[in-house]
Design an enzyme around this catalytic site. Structure first.
Site, mmCIF file in Angstrom:
data_model
loop_
_atom_site.group_PDB
_atom_site.id
_atom_site.type_symbol
_atom_site.label_atom_id
_atom_site.label_comp_id
_atom_site.label_asym_id
_atom_site.label_seq_id
_atom_site.Cartn_x
_atom_site.Cartn_y
_atom_site.Cartn_z
ATOM 1 N N GLN A 67 0.842 -1.189 0.000
ATOM 2 C CA GLN A 67 0.000 0.000 0.000
ATOM 3 C C GLN A 67 0.882 1.246 0.000
ATOM 4 O O GLN A 67 1.932 1.256 0.648
ATOM 5 C CB GLN A 67 -0.904 0.003 1.233
ATOM 6 C CG GLN A 67 -1.921 1.147 1.245
ATOM 7 C CD GLN A 67 -2.705 1.195 2.540
ATOM 8 O OE1 GLN A 67 -2.234 1.741 3.531
ATOM 9 N NE2 GLN A 67 -3.902 0.620 2.542
ATOM 10 N N CYS A 97 -6.212 7.008 5.554
ATOM 11 C CA CYS A 97 -5.470 7.308 6.783
ATOM 12 C C CYS A 97 -6.017 8.576 7.432
ATOM 13 O O CYS A 97 -6.098 9.631 6.793
ATOM 14 C CB CYS A 97 -3.989 7.469 6.493
ATOM 15 S SG CYS A 97 -3.037 8.006 7.941
ATOM 16 N N LYS A 137 -8.162 1.974 -0.740
ATOM 17 C CA LYS A 137 -8.691 1.846 0.624
ATOM 18 C C LYS A 137 -9.061 3.247 1.091
ATOM 19 O O LYS A 137 -8.233 4.151 1.029
ATOM 20 C CB LYS A 137 -7.661 1.229 1.565
ATOM 21 C CG LYS A 137 -8.217 0.916 2.953
ATOM 22 C CD LYS A 137 -7.173 0.205 3.822
ATOM 23 C CE LYS A 137 -7.786 -0.315 5.114
ATOM 24 N NZ LYS A 137 -8.350 0.728 5.970
ATOM 25 N N HIS A 166 -13.802 1.830 4.929
ATOM 26 C CA HIS A 166 -13.941 1.911 6.383
ATOM 27 C C HIS A 166 -14.963 3.015 6.650
ATOM 28 O O HIS A 166 -14.682 4.186 6.388
ATOM 29 C CB HIS A 166 -12.594 2.257 7.023
ATOM 30 C CG HIS A 166 -12.640 2.383 8.515
ATOM 31 N ND1 HIS A 166 -11.918 1.553 9.342
ATOM 32 C CD2 HIS A 166 -13.327 3.210 9.332
ATOM 33 C CE1 HIS A 166 -12.154 1.892 10.609
ATOM 34 N NE2 HIS A 166 -13.007 2.907 10.622
ATOM 35 N N GLY A 222 -8.578 -5.476 11.054
ATOM 36 C CA GLY A 222 -7.301 -5.061 11.616
ATOM 37 C C GLY A 222 -7.238 -5.351 13.104
ATOM 38 O O GLY A 222 -6.712 -6.378 13.537
ATOM 39 N N ARG A 223 -7.819 -4.451 13.903
ATOM 40 C CA ARG A 223 -7.716 -4.590 15.359
ATOM 41 C C ARG A 223 -8.372 -5.877 15.873
ATOM 42 O O ARG A 223 -7.914 -6.455 16.863
ATOM 43 C CB ARG A 223 -8.320 -3.352 16.027
ATOM 44 C CG ARG A 223 -7.469 -2.097 15.816
ATOM 45 C CD ARG A 223 -8.140 -0.837 16.321
ATOM 46 N NE ARG A 223 -9.316 -0.492 15.522
ATOM 47 C CZ ARG A 223 -10.215 0.414 15.865
ATOM 48 N NH1 ARG A 223 -10.090 1.064 17.004
ATOM 49 N NH2 ARG A 223 -11.240 0.684 15.079
#
Length: 313
Positions: A67, A97, A137, A166, A222-223
């Site tokens: 990425q 981000c 993304k 997201h 992810g988390r």
């Protein structure tokens, strides 16, 4: 019964590094592809650490998608040249981000309010590199969800392999609830394969999202995977690991990561200890609190290892 969706491991700076990815793929698996934390240009060059992290020899056994994050075409081209040199054919472009220092310079989700900048970046990537496949993304926007909807006509006309969404705003960072209504509006109009990412901590969470949005092409976590490294495997196989199996895999996982960082890091015990404390930041949130506290308070490797043994039984 609905078939399972492919699970992709989301990139998290400082956590999902090459050593972690290789160990996870070997010991837990269940993941179709791992995405690298974004590679970026700093002071006119790419960090040596980022170069090392994406080399194929450091990612054996891992289906890896690199990425990048960039505020302009020149910086993007510098990173893409590195990806081509390393042999990659798939590239993910970060428009998600939320880190304020980067976002205010129109990196990541900070670019979403500026559709012409997004157009310039994405069309240049695709035009200049017809042999590569690109994905994006992103978030719903920086200030409001209308930003992603305003970008959809552009995104829909570009030959992207997929989009990962997201459903938060950049300015939220990781706070507040995900916006499923905002996601649904994007989902309904998106012509590309769409992957959902955000706040999936259990198999039930994954199933709820996949049932609500049956046209999803995949799930990115992810988390949730940092907290339970077996999550993707348990979803794919349809049942949880036994407590004994989980404990044994966690012991192997920790030992592998500990040994590999011990070989890589040159700053001695203190640097290794700092790195390994990071390993536990999300992992086993329901683990014994006393043992986890001892891990984070330890100032010697011996006391650290004793605390880990106490936690893992």
């Amino acid at each position: 019964m609905q078939s399972t969706l492919p699970i992709h491991f989301a990139p998290l700076q400082g956590y999902t590094e090459a050593i972690y990815r290789q160990a996870h793929a070997r010991i837990f698996g269940g993941v179709e592809s791992y995405y690298t934390p974004f590679v970026r240009v700093e002071h006119g060059e790419i960090r040596k650490k980022d170069m090392r992290e994406i080399t194929l020899e450091n990612n054996r056994g891992v289906q890896l998608i690199p990425q990048l994050i960039a505020p302009d075409v020149d910086k993007m081209e510098l990173i893409i040249a590195l990806f081509i040199e390393k042999g990659y054919k798939n590239v993910d472009i970060n428009l998600g981000c939320p880190f304020p220092l980067l976002a205010k310079r129109h990196n990541g989700s900070g670019m979403l309010p500026y559709p012409e900048e997004v157009r310039e970046l994405l069309t240049a990537a695709i035009k200049n590199h017809p042999d590569l496949q690109f994905s994006v993304k992103m978030r719903l926007g920086w200030e409001n969800p209308e930003e992603s909807l305003a970008l959809l006509p552009l995104l829909n006309e570009l030959p992207l392999t997929h989009i990962i969404m997201h459903p938060r705003l950049g300015k939220q960072q990781y706070k507040g609830e995900v916006d499923l209504k905002g996601f649904e509006a994007f989902y309904n109009e998106c012509r590309h394969p769409l992957i959902y990412n955000g706040d999936l901590l259990t198999v039930e969470d994954i199933q709820t999202i996949s049932e609500r949005f049956p046209r999803l092409a995949g799930i990115m976590i992810g988390r949730g995977l940092l907290a339970n490294p077996a999550l993707a495997l348990e979803y794919q196989q349809g049942h949880p690991l036994s407590e004994k199996d989980m404990q044994e895999r966690l012991r192997l996982f920790h030992a592998d990561v500990f040994a590999q960082y011990g070989n890589l890091l040159e700053g001695g015990d203190k640097q290794l200890l700092t790195k390994m404390k990071n390993f536990w930041e999300y992992l086993m949130p329901d683990g014994d609190r006393k043992a986890k506290k001892a891990i984070h308070k330890s100032n010697k490797l011996e006391t650290y290892q004793a605390a880990v043994r106490s936690l893992l039984g």
